[in-house]
Design a protein around this motif. Structure first.
Motif, short mmCIF file in Angstrom:
data_model
loop_
_atom_site.label_atom_id
_atom_site.label_comp_id
_atom_site.label_asym_id
_atom_site.label_seq_id
_atom_site.Cartn_x
_atom_site.Cartn_y
_atom_site.Cartn_z
N LEU A 4 0.97 -1.21 0.26
CA LEU A 4 -0.14 0.45 -0.09
C LEU A 4 0.83 1.32 -0.14
O LEU A 4 0.96 1.88 -1.02
CB LEU A 4 -0.80 -0.13 1.51
CG LEU A 4 -1.79 1.18 1.47
CD1 LEU A 4 -3.04 0.93 -0.05
CD2 LEU A 4 -3.05 1.16 2.25
N PHE A 5 1.40 1.30 1.40
CA PHE A 5 2.34 2.58 0.90
C PHE A 5 3.25 2.23 2.08
O PHE A 5 3.63 1.07 2.92
CB PHE A 5 1.69 3.73 1.95
CG PHE A 5 0.74 4.27 0.69
CD1 PHE A 5 1.12 5.07 0.24
CD2 PHE A 5 -0.24 4.03 1.29
CE1 PHE A 5 -0.13 5.24 -0.81
CE2 PHE A 5 -1.36 4.81 1.65
CZ PHE A 5 -1.20 5.14 -0.48
N LEU A 27 -9.04 0.65 0.84
CA LEU A 27 -9.61 -0.14 0.00
C LEU A 27 -9.37 -0.57 -0.86
O LEU A 27 -9.90 -1.48 -1.21
CB LEU A 27 -11.47 0.81 0.54
CG LEU A 27 -12.45 0.21 -0.97
CD1 LEU A 27 -13.03 -1.00 -0.26
CD2 LEU A 27 -13.68 1.13 -0.66
N ALA A 28 -9.03 0.43 -1.69
CA ALA A 28 -8.34 -0.04 -2.96
C ALA A 28 -7.20 -1.04 -2.91
O ALA A 28 -6.86 -1.65 -3.84
CB ALA A 28 -8.37 1.53 -4.25
N TYR A 29 -6.35 -0.92 -2.37
CA TYR A 29 -5.14 -2.60 -1.55
C TYR A 29 -6.25 -3.52 -1.44
O TYR A 29 -6.02 -4.65 -2.42
CB TYR A 29 -4.41 -1.86 -0.58
CG TYR A 29 -4.44 -2.58 -0.16
CD1 TYR A 29 -2.50 -2.77 -0.57
CD2 TYR A 29 -4.17 -3.56 0.77
CE1 TYR A 29 -1.82 -3.89 -0.40
CE2 TYR A 29 -3.18 -4.40 1.26
CZ TYR A 29 -1.63 -4.98 0.82
OH TYR A 29 -0.82 -5.55 0.85
N ALA A 148 -6.82 -1.03 9.79
CA ALA A 148 -5.58 -2.30 8.47
C ALA A 148 -4.31 -1.46 8.16
O ALA A 148 -3.68 -2.23 7.72
CB ALA A 148 -6.48 -2.81 7.35
N GLY A 149 -4.63 0.17 7.45
CA GLY A 149 -3.54 0.44 7.03
C GLY A 149 -2.72 0.85 8.00
O GLY A 149 -1.48 0.74 7.38
N ILE A 150 -2.54 1.23 9.06
CA ILE A 150 -1.58 1.41 10.32
C ILE A 150 -1.11 0.13 10.52
O ILE A 150 0.23 0.29 10.51
CB ILE A 150 -2.94 1.81 11.67
CG1 ILE A 150 -3.06 3.25 10.99
CG2 ILE A 150 -1.31 1.68 13.17
CD1 ILE A 150 -4.09 3.60 12.68
N ALA A 175 -3.11 -1.14 19.63
CA ALA A 175 -4.09 -0.54 20.48
C ALA A 175 -3.19 0.94 19.62
O ALA A 175 -4.63 1.69 19.46
CB ALA A 175 -2.79 -0.21 21.86
N ALA A 176 -3.09 1.07 19.12
CA ALA A 176 -2.04 1.78 17.78
C ALA A 176 -3.06 2.16 16.36
O ALA A 176 -4.28 3.36 16.50
CB ALA A 176 -0.71 2.07 16.77
N MET A 177 -3.42 0.81 16.19
CA MET A 177 -4.46 0.61 14.86
C MET A 177 -6.22 1.70 15.75
O MET A 177 -6.93 2.03 14.85
CB MET A 177 -4.94 -0.93 14.91
CG MET A 177 -4.32 -1.64 14.17
SD MET A 177 -4.02 -3.25 14.18
CE MET A 177 -5.44 -3.79 13.73
N GLY A 178 -6.32 1.17 16.95
CA GLY A 178 -7.92 1.22 17.48
C GLY A 178 -7.54 2.66 18.07
O GLY A 178 -8.75 3.39 17.59
N SER A 179 -6.24 3.29 18.36
CA SER A 179 -6.34 5.19 18.67
C SER A 179 -6.80 5.80 17.64
O SER A 179 -7.33 6.75 17.25
CB SER A 179 -5.47 5.53 19.17
OG SER A 179 -3.70 5.01 18.48
#
Length: 301
Positions: A4-5, A27-29, A148-150, A175-179
């Motif tokens: 993705l990136f 989403l595109a990914y 998911a991107g995170i 936790a990072a994903m959640g925040s």
């Protein structure tokens, strides 16, 4: 497999150049990776979130006793506790995250987001967020894509596995994903979303993976609850405009550096930390004896 990136800066630059919301390139990914139409992606996300909600409900209503006995209806005990330390909303967050992780420890159905060992964090965070702010499922699913991107970027530049980077890589990443998802869902800017990720990593940096008896139970279950709390606090700090000082990509680099330098005994080997305490070793011996006793008699077969 195309990526993705490679970093958060590239993700932000892309969104600024195209005007897309953070979830859209993810989403595109997904569309590219799965070779399906967008109309097929949303139902899959909905199924994942439904499983998360079911895990929260299961953990709070059914008998959650693990085979080792170390997990024993913790979420239900917290919910029923006559002594209240936390606000009602905070208490719900903790019980939900803990309960969903107990479902995993009791061999129930969960979403490994990003791992089974951290599977209570996003359910606890997202279900509580949705209830508090009356968000519809579509917004939560967009938040899942942001999460998911995170995870994709953390995985590329550090790790999501306790065996590689310690518990900071598992519960820390979750936790990072959640925040980040919280701030996105509440209308925060891209800078604020990524600040939440940075602050969360700063709070979780250095956490070792030391599962007692090699089981993903102690201290994993309670860490899911505390990580969910850190996700909420980090989101609040970030959406208020507090500067994390260290940019998010540099925080991720620090996560990877700490993980690489961490001794092997602190990476899911059950050789150090809580697993190496006197009580931890006693539990390990008991669990091993139980496993031997339940093995089938090959000669009798």
């Amino acid at each position: 497999m195309s990526l993705l990136f490679t970093d958060f800066a590239s993700w932000q630059a892309h969104c600024e150049a195209t005007g897309e919301a953070l979830f859209q390139p993810v989403l595109a990914y997904e569309i590219e990776q799965k070779g399906r139409a967008e109309a097929d992606i949303w139902p899959g996300l909905q199924r994942a979130y439904d499983v998360m909600r079911d895990a929260v409900q299961t953990g709070l209503t059914q008998n959650m006793v693990s085979r080792s006995g170390m997990v024993n209806n913790g979420a239900r005990k917290i919910a029923a506790s006559p002594v209240t330390v936390l606000s009602p909303e905070f208490k719900q967050l903790v019980t939900r995250a803990l309960g969903a992780k107990e479902v995993n420890s009791c061999m129930g159905r969960v979403v490994a987001a990003p791992t089974a060992g951290a599977s209570g964090i996003l359910p606890g965070v997202l279900v509580t967020l949705q209830e508090q702010h009356q968000l519809d499922d579509r917004k939560i699913l967009e938040g899942l894509l942001v999460a998911a991107g995170i995870a994709l970027i953390i995985e590329q530049n550090a790790s999501l596995a306790g065996a590689v980077g310690g518990c900071q890589a598992e519960t820390g990443s979750a936790a990072a994903m959640g925040s980040g998802a919280i701030v996105y869902c509440l209308g925060g800017s891209v800078d604020e979303v990524f600040a939440a990720v940075a602050i969360t990593i700063q709070c979780m940096l250095g956490l070792v993976c030391d599962p007692v008896a090699g089981l993903v139970e102690v201290p994993c279950v309670v860490r899911n609850a505390s990580a969910a709390a850190i996700a909420f606090s980090s989101a609040q700090i970030a959406i208020a405009g507090v500067d994390p000082v260290i940019p998010v990509d540099q925080c991720v680099a620090a996560l990877g550096e700490v993980g690489q330098s961490m001794e092997t005994r602190y990476k899911e080997t059950a050789l150090g930390g809580l697993a190496n305490t006197t009580r931890g070793r006693e539990i390990e011996r008991m669990v091993l004896v139980q496993d031997v006793q339940i093995l089938p008699d090959e000669e009798a077969g």
